[in-house]
Design an enzyme around this catalytic site. Structure first.
Site, PDB file in Angstrom:
ATOM      1  N   CYS A   7       0.866  -1.174   0.000  1.00 51.99           N
ATOM      2  CA  CYS A   7       0.000   0.000   0.000  1.00 51.99           C
ATOM      3  C   CYS A   7       0.908   1.231   0.000  1.00 51.99           C
ATOM      4  O   CYS A   7       2.084   1.124  -0.341  1.00 51.99           O
ATOM      5  CB  CYS A   7      -0.994  -0.013   1.165  1.00 51.99           C
ATOM      6  SG  CYS A   7      -0.296   0.179   2.826  1.00 51.99           S
ATOM      7  N   ARG A  13      -3.308  -0.798   5.373  1.00 53.39           N
ATOM      8  CA  ARG A  13      -3.864  -1.896   4.572  1.00 53.39           C
ATOM      9  C   ARG A  13      -2.893  -3.050   4.369  1.00 53.39           C
ATOM     10  O   ARG A  13      -3.260  -4.206   4.561  1.00 53.39           O
ATOM     11  CB  ARG A  13      -4.322  -1.359   3.212  1.00 53.39           C
ATOM     12  CG  ARG A  13      -5.460  -0.361   3.339  1.00 53.39           C
ATOM     13  CD  ARG A  13      -5.729   0.339   2.036  1.00 53.39           C
ATOM     14  NE  ARG A  13      -4.621   1.248   1.716  1.00 53.39           N
ATOM     15  CZ  ARG A  13      -4.490   1.907   0.585  1.00 53.39           C
ATOM     16  NH1 ARG A  13      -5.387   1.751  -0.371  1.00 53.39           N
ATOM     17  NH2 ARG A  13      -3.471   2.723   0.387  1.00 53.39           N
ATOM     18  N   ASP A 121      -8.310   3.442   1.496  1.00 58.60           N
ATOM     19  CA  ASP A 121      -7.327   3.762   2.531  1.00 58.60           C
ATOM     20  C   ASP A 121      -8.061   4.290   3.758  1.00 58.60           C
ATOM     21  O   ASP A 121      -8.701   5.341   3.699  1.00 58.60           O
ATOM     22  CB  ASP A 121      -6.339   4.804   2.006  1.00 58.60           C
ATOM     23  CG  ASP A 121      -5.152   5.012   2.927  1.00 58.60           C
ATOM     24  OD1 ASP A 121      -5.194   4.559   4.100  1.00 58.60           O
ATOM     25  OD2 ASP A 121      -4.178   5.642   2.486  1.00 58.60           O
TER      26      ASP A 121
END
Length: 156
Positions: A7, A13, A121
């Site tokens: 990420c 994440r 996100d």
């Protein structure tokens, strides 16, 4: 087989994806790691909210530390998953050749019936955003794990 989750900052994440997929795979056959395309959080633990949502689901990611993706990761990993299109694009631009490109996948492509094409996100959100990210990642990792084991069985 070695799998890398990527990420932006490697604190929300990708650490979740790292921990979740790792919990579903045999560690003698698979290695899972995570990285970020940016250098914002090198050496830092995952976001407290990621640690919390993982812990609530009996997964400990507290010992992970943020690191930045490096070109040599293309040599170390067999499969590299990007959590969203922006990071996928960044990884594609770093690829040196077709072999590198062949290792890249958009994470949510492994869950084609999901209404989400990317893992949002959660960084600027609240705990519900982290819970959504966890649920999306968990259901997608379940599919990835099944596909990996099926692939291995079919190679026998």
């Amino acid at each position: 087989m070695k799998i890398l989750m990527v990420c932006l900052g490697n604190i929300c994440r990708s650490p979740l994806a790292h921990g979740i997929l790792e919990s579903k795979l045999d560690p003698s056959r698979f290695t899972v790691d995570s990285a970020g395309t940016a250098n914002y959080h090198i050496g830092e633990p995952p976001d407290e909210r990621s640690i919390k949502v993982a812990s609530e689901n009996k997964i400990d990611i507290s010992q992970q530390r943020g690191r930045q993706f490096v070109i040599s990761d293309f040599d170390k990993f067999d499969q590299i998953y990007a959590m969203d299109r922006a990071n996928f694009k960044d990884l594609k631009q770093m690829a040196r050749n077709e072999k590198d490109l062949s290792k890249l996948s958009l994470f949510m492509d492994s869950h084609p019936d999901s209404p989400f094409q990317e893992v949002p996100d959660p960084y600027y959100g609240d705990m519900s955003d982290f819970e959504l990210a966890f649920d999306l990642i968990e259901s997608t990792c379940e599919r990835i794990a099944r596909n990996l084991y099926s692939f291995i069985e079919n190679r026998k």
